[in-house]
Write an enzyme that holds these catalytic residues in place. Sequence first.
Site, short mmCIF file in Angstrom:
data_model
loop_
_atom_site.label_atom_id
_atom_site.label_comp_id
_atom_site.label_asym_id
_atom_site.label_seq_id
_atom_site.Cartn_x
_atom_site.Cartn_y
_atom_site.Cartn_z
N CYS A 10 15.99 -8.61 -6.19
CA CYS A 10 16.08 -8.39 -7.64
C CYS A 10 16.24 -6.92 -7.96
CB CYS A 10 14.83 -8.88 -8.33
SG CYS A 10 14.49 -10.61 -8.07
N GLY A 36 21.14 -8.68 -8.06
CA GLY A 36 20.83 -10.04 -8.48
C GLY A 36 21.85 -10.57 -9.46
N ASN A 112 10.46 -7.05 -8.21
CA ASN A 112 11.38 -7.05 -7.08
C ASN A 112 10.55 -7.03 -5.81
OD1 ASN A 112 13.57 -4.56 -5.57
ND2 ASN A 112 13.51 -6.75 -5.24
N GLY A 113 10.74 -8.04 -4.96
CA GLY A 113 9.97 -8.10 -3.72
C GLY A 113 9.48 -9.51 -3.48
N CYS A 243 12.37 -0.73 3.39
CA CYS A 243 13.30 -1.70 3.97
C CYS A 243 14.59 -1.02 4.42
CB CYS A 243 13.63 -2.75 2.91
SG CYS A 243 15.02 -3.80 3.33
N TYR A 249 22.81 -2.30 3.66
CA TYR A 249 23.65 -3.19 2.86
C TYR A 249 23.30 -3.27 1.38
CZ TYR A 249 25.25 -7.63 0.86
OH TYR A 249 25.79 -8.57 0.04
N CYS A 389 13.03 -12.22 7.03
CA CYS A 389 12.44 -11.19 6.18
C CYS A 389 11.42 -11.88 5.27
CB CYS A 389 13.51 -10.51 5.32
SG CYS A 389 12.77 -9.36 4.13
N CYS A 443 13.35 -7.35 10.42
CA CYS A 443 14.42 -8.33 10.62
C CYS A 443 15.20 -8.05 11.91
CB CYS A 443 15.34 -8.41 9.40
SG CYS A 443 16.14 -6.85 8.96
P1 AMP Z 1 27.44 -14.05 7.26
O1 AMP Z 1 28.79 -14.52 6.87
O2 AMP Z 1 26.36 -15.09 6.97
O3 AMP Z 1 27.34 -13.50 8.64
O4 AMP Z 1 27.06 -12.88 6.27
C1 AMP Z 1 27.38 -11.56 6.56
C2 AMP Z 1 27.93 -10.88 5.36
O5 AMP Z 1 27.08 -11.05 4.22
C3 AMP Z 1 28.06 -9.41 5.62
O6 AMP Z 1 29.37 -9.01 5.21
C4 AMP Z 1 27.01 -8.76 4.77
O7 AMP Z 1 27.53 -7.64 4.10
C5 AMP Z 1 26.59 -9.80 3.76
N1 AMP Z 1 25.11 -9.93 3.68
C6 AMP Z 1 24.23 -9.61 4.60
N2 AMP Z 1 22.97 -9.90 4.20
C7 AMP Z 1 23.07 -10.43 2.99
C8 AMP Z 1 22.11 -10.92 2.04
N3 AMP Z 1 20.81 -10.92 2.29
N4 AMP Z 1 22.57 -11.39 0.87
C9 AMP Z 1 23.90 -11.40 0.63
N5 AMP Z 1 24.84 -10.95 1.48
C10 AMP Z 1 24.44 -10.47 2.65
#
Ligand code: AMP
Length: 484
Positions: A10, A36, A112-113, A243, A249, A389, A443
Amino acid sequence: MSDHRPKHECGVFAVYGHPNAAVLTYYGLFALQHRGQESAGIVTASGPNTPFAMHKEMGLVSQVFSPDNLERLKGNRAIGHVRYSTTGSSNIKNAQPLVVDCGRGQLAIGHNGNLINAALLRDELEHKGSIFQTTVDSEIILHLLAQPNGTSGVLAALRKVQGAFSLVIMSEREIIGVRDPFGFRPLALGKLDGAYILSSETCAFDLIHAEFVREIEPGEVVIIDEKGIRSEFPFDTEKQAFCMFEYVYFARPDSIISNINVSRVRTAMGRELARLHPVEADMVVPVPDSGNYAALGFAEELGIPYEHAFVRNHYIGRTFLQPTQLIRDFNVRVKLNLIKEAVAGKRVVVVDDSIVRGTTARARVVNMREAGAKEVHMRISCPPHRFACHYGIDFPDPKNLLANQCTMEQIREYLGADSIGYLDTEGMVRATGLPRESFCLACFTGDYPIPFDPQLDKFIMERRQNRANLLAEEDEHPELFDLV
Ligand code: AMP
């Protein structure tokens, strides 16, 4: 964490002492939208004994607020919240900020958390008669805060919660900002025309021309009222555990965290990655936008041309059709298309920030092969994700994390890449310039700063569910429960 529980990726925002508090919060939430996309909300306050005004709905900030409903959000104080979209919890009841009217007056909260002891606290509170309206952890904090003991009561309440929490709280006289003692999630303080601003990320200050004053410290509670701003440190000192995935990311690249610009860290991660897993290639292609900065660092380090061969469609929001094979294919392609001429016959390095389930990376390799790339090398700017996580990033169950299930060779094979290389923990930490001890790396390493007992959590959740079933039964058949 099991999947039936809501999760909290969030963004929070707050304003104290500005005539346009709602409008500033509205723009602040725009800047935090990446944190979010499920729901957005703003609560404003005009003064003691005046009802808080609130508007919140499911959807993006641009969809939730109109000139009319912003106009109705009167007052010179406001808190706002954007909530991440996850399955199972898409419910307006869970949208924040949450508001209660209790013995100590009105209270609103944005969180957030993720709390570690949520199930236990909720169980205790329900046992004492609290009736919960939502399934979000944040309501627990609200119930604890509602005990009528002034500021010391707030601090005592906060001491009971464990886990990750960056909070904005509004009472009838104050705005309060809280960062948990580990400092899992960011929270920053800004100023604009004498007004105080709190925001999950500093990028929101840039948008509203606020000055970034400083970050709220782990374990700090800032209380802003008519006398000014003061800080309390009510928690026991803990090891810091910011984190790392915020840098990798989640945070926006234009934000500053721990005095470092996030995009700089990502570029440095790309450089580290290039040193760890160099490759001879004709071009480096980022997966936009998540891989942009790491790819740039990677390309610079090895002196390979950097090319934006993937073209992103910025207007898709969520795809909603049921995943038949045909549509699954469209869903994967709708977000990105490849400039085939750019990559045909070339040795290409594709860089992204992370692999979770592997769907994205696999699709990008398929795109490259279809376009006739001669070699496809996948490079990932963080270590393999192997663990859940518990502190607020939404990862799937570990058995759905590709790196939890597969060896490196199996991952390469699954992706269909010629080679695969992840950054290691040391390189990732080095890229931040900060000590390893200041981070939560759970993680990646499975080393959790706050122990979490999934068995206990499950037990309490089941007990609560049994009690809820019993109450529902009592509603349906009161005669069975008539003790007289
Ligand atoms: P996947 O297709 O499941 O391997 O997701 C990887 C992609 O999702 C990468 O391009 C990341 O930038 C993005 N990503 C990684 N973690 C998250 C997250 N917690 N929520 C949304 N997107 C994520």
